[in-house]
Write a protein that holds these residues in place. Structure first.
Motif, PDB file in Angstrom:
ATOM      1  N   SER A  40       0.782  -1.234   0.000  1.00  0.00           N
ATOM      2  CA  SER A  40       0.000   0.000   0.000  1.00  0.00           C
ATOM      3  C   SER A  40       0.819   1.293   0.000  1.00  0.00           C
ATOM      4  O   SER A  40       0.277   2.345  -0.330  1.00  0.00           O
ATOM      5  N   ASP A  41       2.088   1.257   0.367  1.00  0.00           N
ATOM      6  CA  ASP A  41       2.887   2.485   0.382  1.00  0.00           C
ATOM      7  C   ASP A  41       3.204   2.946  -1.042  1.00  0.00           C
ATOM      8  O   ASP A  41       3.204   2.144  -1.984  1.00  0.00           O
ATOM      9  N   SER A  42       3.502   4.227  -1.185  1.00  0.00           N
ATOM     10  CA  SER A  42       3.876   4.798  -2.487  1.00  0.00           C
ATOM     11  C   SER A  42       5.377   4.659  -2.687  1.00  0.00           C
ATOM     12  O   SER A  42       6.166   5.157  -1.885  1.00  0.00           O
ATOM     13  N   LEU A  43       5.753   3.973  -3.747  1.00  0.00           N
ATOM     14  CA  LEU A  43       7.167   3.740  -4.056  1.00  0.00           C
ATOM     15  C   LEU A  43       7.570   4.608  -5.242  1.00  0.00           C
ATOM     16  O   LEU A  43       6.782   4.802  -6.170  1.00  0.00           O
ATOM     17  N   MET A  44       8.790   5.121  -5.179  1.00  0.00           N
ATOM     18  CA  MET A  44       9.296   6.031  -6.202  1.00  0.00           C
ATOM     19  C   MET A  44      10.648   5.536  -6.698  1.00  0.00           C
ATOM     20  O   MET A  44      11.359   4.812  -5.993  1.00  0.00           O
ATOM     21  N   ILE A  45      11.004   5.994  -7.890  1.00  0.00           N
ATOM     22  CA  ILE A  45      12.323   5.725  -8.449  1.00  0.00           C
ATOM     23  C   ILE A  45      12.949   7.057  -8.834  1.00  0.00           C
ATOM     24  O   ILE A  45      12.364   7.825  -9.596  1.00  0.00           O
ATOM     25  N   LEU A  46      14.119   7.326  -8.261  1.00  0.00           N
ATOM     26  CA  LEU A  46      14.868   8.531  -8.610  1.00  0.00           C
ATOM     27  C   LEU A  46      16.140   8.128  -9.337  1.00  0.00           C
ATOM     28  O   LEU A  46      16.593   6.983  -9.233  1.00  0.00           O
ATOM     29  N   LEU A  47      16.704   9.065 -10.071  1.00  0.00           N
ATOM     30  CA  LEU A  47      17.912   8.802 -10.846  1.00  0.00           C
ATOM     31  C   LEU A  47      19.097   9.540 -10.224  1.00  0.00           C
ATOM     32  O   LEU A  47      18.965  10.687  -9.774  1.00  0.00           O
ATOM     33  N   THR A  48      20.250   8.882 -10.206  1.00  0.00           N
ATOM     34  CA  THR A  48      21.482   9.478  -9.674  1.00  0.00           C
ATOM     35  C   THR A  48      22.665   8.993 -10.502  1.00  0.00           C
ATOM     36  O   THR A  48      22.589   7.933 -11.142  1.00  0.00           O
ATOM     37  N   ASN A  49      23.730   9.775 -10.458  1.00  0.00           N
ATOM     38  CA  ASN A  49      24.952   9.353 -11.134  1.00  0.00           C
ATOM     39  C   ASN A  49      26.030   8.946 -10.133  1.00  0.00           C
ATOM     40  O   ASN A  49      27.166   8.699 -10.498  1.00  0.00           O
ATOM     41  N   THR A  50      25.660   8.876  -8.857  1.00  0.00           N
ATOM     42  CA  THR A  50      26.574   8.436  -7.803  1.00  0.00           C
ATOM     43  C   THR A  50      26.134   7.052  -7.348  1.00  0.00           C
ATOM     44  O   THR A  50      24.960   6.866  -7.025  1.00  0.00           O
ATOM     45  N   VAL A  51      27.059   6.115  -7.306  1.00  0.00           N
ATOM     46  CA  VAL A  51      26.696   4.754  -6.909  1.00  0.00           C
ATOM     47  C   VAL A  51      26.203   4.761  -5.461  1.00  0.00           C
ATOM     48  O   VAL A  51      26.875   5.271  -4.571  1.00  0.00           O
ATOM     49  N   PRO A  52      25.000   4.221  -5.220  1.00  0.00           N
ATOM     50  CA  PRO A  52      24.544   4.059  -3.837  1.00  0.00           C
ATOM     51  C   PRO A  52      25.409   3.011  -3.137  1.00  0.00           C
ATOM     52  O   PRO A  52      26.141   2.265  -3.782  1.00  0.00           O
ATOM     53  N   ASN A  53      25.288   2.950  -1.829  1.00  0.00           N
ATOM     54  CA  ASN A  53      26.025   1.974  -1.040  1.00  0.00           C
ATOM     55  C   ASN A  53      25.003   1.102  -0.328  1.00  0.00           C
ATOM     56  O   ASN A  53      24.000   1.610   0.173  1.00  0.00           O
ATOM     57  N   ALA A  54      25.243  -0.195  -0.258  1.00  0.00           N
ATOM     58  CA  ALA A  54      24.297  -1.108   0.405  1.00  0.00           C
ATOM     59  C   ALA A  54      24.029  -0.706   1.846  1.00  0.00           C
ATOM     60  O   ALA A  54      22.976  -1.021   2.395  1.00  0.00           O
ATOM     61  N   ALA A  55      24.944   0.038   2.469  1.00  0.00           N
ATOM     62  CA  ALA A  55      24.768   0.484   3.857  1.00  0.00           C
ATOM     63  C   ALA A  55      23.928   1.752   3.978  1.00  0.00           C
ATOM     64  O   ALA A  55      23.616   2.175   5.093  1.00  0.00           O
ATOM     65  N   ASP A  56      23.527   2.373   2.867  1.00  0.00           N
ATOM     66  CA  ASP A  56      22.650   3.550   2.939  1.00  0.00           C
ATOM     67  C   ASP A  56      21.330   3.158   3.585  1.00  0.00           C
ATOM     68  O   ASP A  56      20.870   2.010   3.447  1.00  0.00           O
ATOM     69  N   THR A  57      20.716   4.112   4.286  1.00  0.00           N
ATOM     70  CA  THR A  57      19.501   3.780   5.041  1.00  0.00           C
ATOM     71  C   THR A  57      18.278   4.614   4.707  1.00  0.00           C
ATOM     72  O   THR A  57      17.160   4.186   4.969  1.00  0.00           O
ATOM     73  N   VAL A  58      18.449   5.813   4.166  1.00  0.00           N
ATOM     74  CA  VAL A  58      17.298   6.685   3.911  1.00  0.00           C
ATOM     75  C   VAL A  58      17.505   7.516   2.654  1.00  0.00           C
ATOM     76  O   VAL A  58      18.615   7.698   2.180  1.00  0.00           O
ATOM     77  N   VAL A  59      16.379   8.056   2.161  1.00  0.00           N
ATOM     78  CA  VAL A  59      16.406   9.097   1.139  1.00  0.00           C
ATOM     79  C   VAL A  59      15.871  10.358   1.799  1.00  0.00           C
ATOM     80  O   VAL A  59      14.798  10.344   2.403  1.00  0.00           O
ATOM     81  N   ASP A  60      16.642  11.430   1.688  1.00  0.00           N
ATOM     82  CA  ASP A  60      16.250  12.726   2.236  1.00  0.00           C
ATOM     83  C   ASP A  60      15.627  13.532   1.102  1.00  0.00           C
ATOM     84  O   ASP A  60      16.311  13.892   0.153  1.00  0.00           O
ATOM     85  N   THR A  61      14.320  13.802   1.197  1.00  0.00           N
ATOM     86  CA  THR A  61      13.629  14.550   0.147  1.00  0.00           C
ATOM     87  C   THR A  61      13.568  16.044   0.444  1.00  0.00           C
ATOM     88  O   THR A  61      12.957  16.796  -0.297  1.00  0.00           O
ATOM     89  N   THR A  62      14.193  16.481   1.557  1.00  0.00           N
ATOM     90  CA  THR A  62      14.176  17.908   1.900  1.00  0.00           C
ATOM     91  C   THR A  62      15.286  18.681   1.212  1.00  0.00           C
ATOM     92  O   THR A  62      15.229  19.903   1.130  1.00  0.00           O
ATOM     93  N   THR A  63      16.304  17.996   0.728  1.00  0.00           N
ATOM     94  CA  THR A  63      17.426  18.666   0.087  1.00  0.00           C
ATOM     95  C   THR A  63      17.033  19.117  -1.322  1.00  0.00           C
ATOM     96  O   THR A  63      16.048  18.629  -1.882  1.00  0.00           O
ATOM     97  N   THR A  64      17.796  20.035  -1.910  1.00  0.00           N
ATOM     98  CA  THR A  64      17.480  20.574  -3.238  1.00  0.00           C
ATOM     99  C   THR A  64      17.278  19.458  -4.250  1.00  0.00           C
ATOM    100  O   THR A  64      16.339  19.461  -5.021  1.00  0.00           O
TER     101      THR A  64
END
Length: 156
Positions: A24-48
């Motif tokens: 039921s949650d809303s899932l999104m896909i964003l694009l980046t040119n920096t490789v994510p890391n498996a240890a990342d934990t959140v997406v901050d949507t407050t930044t530019t």
């Protein structure tokens, strides 16, 4: 263009602690040119530009020319459970079409939960690595094509 899917380590913990309701949650896909890391934990949507945080600090590509901040929705299609195995099937997000300029470059598409947490702590799920940077020229399109049969992921 095929890509391999990699899950964030925190995704498993987040399922166990009710951060995600994949049906039921809303899932999104964003694009980046920096490789994510498996240890990342959140997406901050407050930044530019949204930022995948904890280790990589992978910044979303800039909005404009057909790309909007936070990316595009990957809508829930079904969450089947056969013999104790859950399969998450999402619809492919709307294609990004470059208009009036370029989109990119980007190499990674990050799947995250825009419903979970606060605006600075959206739950991460995983990402696709396209193997090399992509830049869309005006008039070109790009779609993250999701498997409607086998799903994005299975949990057994």
């Amino acid at each position: 263009m095929s890509a391999s899917f990699v899950k964030f380590n925190d995704f498993v913990h987040a399922l166990a602690t009710k951060t995600h309701n994949l049906n039921s949650d809303s899932l999104m896909i964003l694009l980046t040119n920096t490789v994510p890391n498996a240890a990342d934990t959140v997406v901050d949507t407050t930044t530019t530009t949204c930022t995948v945080k904890s280790t990589s600090n992978a910044a979303e590509i800039a909005a404009g020319n057909g790309y909007t901040k936070t990316g595009n929705a990957a809508a829930f299609s079904s969450g089947s459970d056969a013999s104790g195995t859950y399969k998450l099937i999402l619809t492919s997000p709307t294609a990004w079409t470059a208009t009036g300029g370029t989109i990119g470059p980007f190499e990674y598409a990050v799947l995250y939960n825009i419903t979970s947490g606060s605006t600075s702590t959206r739950g991460v799920i995983g990402w696709w690595d396209y193997g090399s940077a992509v830049t869309l020229q005006s008039g070109e399109t790009f779609t993250v094509t999701l498997d409607g049969t086998n799903g994005v992921l299975t949990l057994a």
